[in-house]
Design an enzyme around this catalytic site. Structure first.
Site, PDB file in Angstrom:
ATOM      1  N   HIS A   7       0.826  -1.202   0.000  1.00  9.75           N
ATOM      2  CA  HIS A   7       0.000   0.000   0.000  1.00  9.75           C
ATOM      3  C   HIS A   7       0.864   1.257   0.000  1.00  9.75           C
ATOM      4  O   HIS A   7       2.069   1.197   0.274  1.00  9.75           O
ATOM      5  CB  HIS A   7      -0.966   0.027   1.196  1.00  9.75           C
ATOM      6  CG  HIS A   7      -0.313   0.138   2.541  1.00  9.75           C
ATOM      7  ND1 HIS A   7      -0.019  -0.952   3.336  1.00  9.75           N
ATOM      8  CD2 HIS A   7       0.087   1.219   3.261  1.00  9.75           C
ATOM      9  CE1 HIS A   7       0.521  -0.542   4.468  1.00  9.75           C
ATOM     10  NE2 HIS A   7       0.608   0.778   4.456  1.00  9.75           N
ATOM     11  N   GLU A  43      -7.734   4.826   9.946  1.00 10.26           N
ATOM     12  CA  GLU A  43      -7.261   4.540   8.588  1.00 10.26           C
ATOM     13  C   GLU A  43      -8.355   3.887   7.754  1.00 10.26           C
ATOM     14  O   GLU A  43      -9.224   3.195   8.264  1.00 10.26           O
ATOM     15  CB  GLU A  43      -6.035   3.630   8.642  1.00 10.26           C
ATOM     16  CG  GLU A  43      -6.310   2.310   9.324  1.00 10.26           C
ATOM     17  CD  GLU A  43      -5.089   1.408   9.372  1.00 10.26           C
ATOM     18  OE1 GLU A  43      -4.105   1.794  10.015  1.00 10.26           O
ATOM     19  OE2 GLU A  43      -5.131   0.333   8.772  1.00 10.26           O
ATOM     20  N   GLN A  60      -3.811   3.755   1.513  1.00  5.78           N
ATOM     21  CA  GLN A  60      -4.179   3.765   2.932  1.00  5.78           C
ATOM     22  C   GLN A  60      -4.291   5.224   3.376  1.00  5.78           C
ATOM     23  O   GLN A  60      -3.278   5.913   3.453  1.00  5.78           O
ATOM     24  CB  GLN A  60      -3.109   3.044   3.757  1.00  5.78           C
ATOM     25  CG  GLN A  60      -3.390   2.989   5.250  1.00  5.78           C
ATOM     26  CD  GLN A  60      -2.229   2.348   5.993  1.00  5.78           C
ATOM     27  OE1 GLN A  60      -1.130   2.878   5.972  1.00  5.78           O
ATOM     28  NE2 GLN A  60      -2.479   1.218   6.634  1.00  5.78           N
ATOM     29  N   HIS A  84       3.992   7.351   3.414  1.00  7.69           N
ATOM     30  CA  HIS A  84       4.926   6.215   3.369  1.00  7.69           C
ATOM     31  C   HIS A  84       4.549   5.257   2.249  1.00  7.69           C
ATOM     32  O   HIS A  84       3.435   5.312   1.718  1.00  7.69           O
ATOM     33  CB  HIS A  84       4.952   5.468   4.712  1.00  7.69           C
ATOM     34  CG  HIS A  84       3.682   4.761   5.074  1.00  7.69           C
ATOM     35  ND1 HIS A  84       2.681   5.337   5.830  1.00  7.69           N
ATOM     36  CD2 HIS A  84       3.228   3.515   4.786  1.00  7.69           C
ATOM     37  CE1 HIS A  84       1.693   4.481   5.999  1.00  7.69           C
ATOM     38  NE2 HIS A  84       1.987   3.358   5.362  1.00  7.69           N
ATOM     39  N   GLU A 134       7.606   1.079   5.026  1.00  9.73           N
ATOM     40  CA  GLU A 134       6.988   0.101   5.924  1.00  9.73           C
ATOM     41  C   GLU A 134       7.132  -1.282   5.312  1.00  9.73           C
ATOM     42  O   GLU A 134       7.033  -1.446   4.096  1.00  9.73           O
ATOM     43  CB  GLU A 134       5.498   0.456   6.085  1.00  9.73           C
ATOM     44  CG  GLU A 134       4.718  -0.485   6.983  1.00  9.73           C
ATOM     45  CD  GLU A 134       3.229  -0.102   7.062  1.00  9.73           C
ATOM     46  OE1 GLU A 134       2.899   1.103   6.973  1.00  9.73           O
ATOM     47  OE2 GLU A 134       2.404  -1.017   7.178  1.00  9.73           O
TER      48      GLU A 134
HETATM   49  C1  MC0 Z   1       9.236  12.514   9.170  1.00  7.72           C
HETATM   50  N1  MC0 Z   1      10.141  12.702   8.210  1.00  7.72           N
HETATM   51  C2  MC0 Z   1       9.742  12.119   7.094  1.00  7.72           C
HETATM   52  C3  MC0 Z   1       8.491  11.528   7.416  1.00  7.72           C
HETATM   53  N2  MC0 Z   1       8.213  11.787   8.713  1.00  7.72           N
HETATM   54  N3  MC0 Z   1      10.294  12.021   5.879  1.00  7.72           N
HETATM   55  C4  MC0 Z   1       9.598  11.345   4.941  1.00  7.72           C
HETATM   56  N4  MC0 Z   1       8.391  10.757   5.161  1.00  7.72           N
HETATM   57  C5  MC0 Z   1       7.812  10.837   6.389  1.00  7.72           C
HETATM   58  N5  MC0 Z   1       6.642  10.263   6.619  1.00  7.72           N
HETATM   59  C6  MC0 Z   1      11.402  13.455   8.325  1.00  7.72           C
HETATM   60  C7  MC0 Z   1      11.151  14.875   8.793  1.00  7.72           C
HETATM   61  O1  MC0 Z   1      10.859  15.736   7.722  1.00  7.72           O
HETATM   62  C8  MC0 Z   1      12.474  15.204   9.452  1.00  7.72           C
HETATM   63  O2  MC0 Z   1      13.417  15.547   8.481  1.00  7.72           O
HETATM   64  C9  MC0 Z   1      12.887  13.882  10.083  1.00  7.72           C
HETATM   65  O3  MC0 Z   1      12.202  12.866   9.338  1.00  7.72           O
HETATM   66  C10 MC0 Z   1      12.475  13.773  11.532  1.00  7.72           C
HETATM   67  O4  MC0 Z   1      11.095  14.096  11.607  1.00  7.72           O
HETATM   68  P1  MC0 Z   1      10.401  14.560  12.951  1.00  7.72           P
HETATM   69  O5  MC0 Z   1       9.026  15.042  12.629  1.00  7.72           O
HETATM   70  O6  MC0 Z   1      11.272  15.461  13.701  1.00  7.72           O
HETATM   71  O7  MC0 Z   1      10.423  13.271  13.767  1.00  7.72           O
HETATM   72  P2  MC0 Z   1       9.360  12.270  14.227  1.00  7.72           P
HETATM   73  O8  MC0 Z   1       9.483  12.280  15.702  1.00  7.72           O
HETATM   74  O9  MC0 Z   1       7.997  12.424  13.646  1.00  7.72           O
HETATM   75  O10 MC0 Z   1       9.970  10.921  13.644  1.00  7.72           O
HETATM   76  C11 MC0 Z   1       9.925  10.579  12.299  1.00  7.72           C
HETATM   77  C12 MC0 Z   1       9.746   9.055  12.233  1.00  7.72           C
HETATM   78  C13 MC0 Z   1       8.425   8.707  12.919  1.00  7.72           C
HETATM   79  C14 MC0 Z   1       9.762   8.662  10.742  1.00  7.72           C
HETATM   80  C15 MC0 Z   1      10.938   8.386  12.920  1.00  7.72           C
HETATM   81  O11 MC0 Z   1       7.367   9.402  12.287  1.00  7.72           O
HETATM   82  C16 MC0 Z   1       8.118   7.229  12.948  1.00  7.72           C
HETATM   83  O12 MC0 Z   1       8.622   6.510  13.810  1.00  7.72           O
HETATM   84  N6  MC0 Z   1       7.266   6.741  12.032  1.00  7.72           N
HETATM   85  C17 MC0 Z   1       6.871   5.318  11.983  1.00  7.72           C
HETATM   86  C18 MC0 Z   1       5.482   5.114  12.496  1.00  7.72           C
HETATM   87  C19 MC0 Z   1       4.425   5.840  11.694  1.00  7.72           C
HETATM   88  O13 MC0 Z   1       4.711   6.703  10.869  1.00  7.72           O
HETATM   89  N7  MC0 Z   1       3.134   5.514  11.967  1.00  7.72           N
HETATM   90  C20 MC0 Z   1       1.993   6.090  11.273  1.00  7.72           C
HETATM   91  C21 MC0 Z   1       1.491   5.205  10.216  1.00  7.72           C
HETATM   92  P3  MC0 Z   1      14.163  16.981   8.481  1.00  7.72           P
HETATM   93  O14 MC0 Z   1      15.136  16.894   7.347  1.00  7.72           O
HETATM   94  O15 MC0 Z   1      13.067  17.981   8.276  1.00  7.72           O
HETATM   95  O16 MC0 Z   1      14.804  17.047   9.829  1.00  7.72           O
HETATM   96  S1  MC0 Z   1       0.741   3.786  10.918  1.00  7.72           S
HETATM   97  C22 MC0 Z   1       0.425   2.718   9.633  1.00  7.72           C
HETATM   98  O17 MC0 Z   1       0.726   3.030   8.535  1.00  7.72           O
HETATM   99  C23 MC0 Z   1      -0.208   1.410   9.998  1.00  7.72           C
HETATM  100  C24 MC0 Z   1      -1.417   1.568  10.810  1.00  7.72           C
HETATM  101  C25 MC0 Z   1      -0.383   0.389   8.863  1.00  7.72           C
HETATM  102  O18 MC0 Z   1       0.162   0.570   7.766  1.00  7.72           O
HETATM  103  O19 MC0 Z   1      -1.060  -0.630   9.080  1.00  7.72           O
END
Ligand code: MC0
Length: 153
Positions: A7, A43, A60, A84, A134
């Site tokens: 997705h 979602e 998604q 993502h 993912e």
């Molecule tokens: C953040 N960054 C991204 C991003 N999110 N870059 C690309 N795509 C994304 N989605 C970049 C920011 O621009 C920043 O870069 C750096 O990463 C740190 O961002 P932040 O906002 O300071 O940090 P956090 O605390 O939001 O951490 C980012 C991180 C976090 C990716 C580690 O969002 C995470 O752990 N995500 C995994 C879980 C998730 O996203 N869950 C939701 C979907 P710069 O250069 O500006 O510093 S759940 C889902 O999808 C499930 C239910 C499913 O599929 O079944």
């Protein structure tokens, strides 16, 4: 190891309005909806292709259910859009270990629950060319695609 695009996750402020746009403009229907409290999202899965064999690809739609969630932070920073990409695998823990051994940051110590009973883990976007990535293992193990209730294995 990674066998298909499962997705594409899209962050939005209003899931119902966004789902309605995809229905009107693209002709995609919501095949499944749930809230994932751990990830802080509501979602909706919109089936893009595939039918009874269970090997579908989805959009998604993700709407945050709390302000301290990753999707809420993403929306505040980037606005709506692609959040993502998710690749299907038959072994999410094995794929994560193999990719982690290449120096990529795996964001979960162990796979977590994803939509439709799947197991998921994330790779850091800064180690994947700017794309939050993912890995998804479908409920029931093999195949690698999400599987809606009632579809054949
Ligand atoms: C953040 N960054 C991204 C991003 N999110 N870059 C690309 N795509 C994304 N989605 C970049 C920011 O621009 C920043 O870069 C750096 O990463 C740190 O961002 P932040 O906002 O300071 O940090 P956090 O605390 O939001 O951490 C980012 C991180 C976090 C990716 C580690 O969002 C995470 O752990 N995500 C995994 C879980 C998730 O996203 N869950 C939701 C979907 P710069 O250069 O500006 O510093 S759940 C889902 O999808 C499930 C239910 C499913 O599929 O079944």
């Amino acid at each position: 190891m990674l066998t298909r695009i499962d997705h594409v996750g899209i962050a939005c402020f209003d899931l119902d309005a966004t789902a309605d746009m995809y229905r009107r403009v693209h002709g995609f229907e919501v095949a499944h909806e749930e809230v994932n409290e751990e990830q802080g999202v509501r979602e909706a899965m919109l089936r893009v292709n595939g039918t009874d064999d269970g090997h579908a690809t989805y959009l998604q739609l993700l709407e945050p259910v709390r302000e301290d969630s990753p999707v809420a932070r993403f929306l505040a920073r980037h606005g709506e859009g692609v959040h993502h990409i998710a690749f299907g695998t038959g072994d999410v823990a094995g794929a994560a270990a193999e990719i982690g051994a290449k120096g990529v940051r795996v964001l979960d110590e162990a796979p977590r629950p994803g939509s439709m009973g799947s197991s998921i883990t994330f790779l850091h976007p800064k180690d994947c060319g700017g794309v939050l990535t993912e890995l998804v293992q479908a409920a029931g193990g093999s195949g690698g695609a999400h599987r809606e209730a009632g579809t054949a294995e």
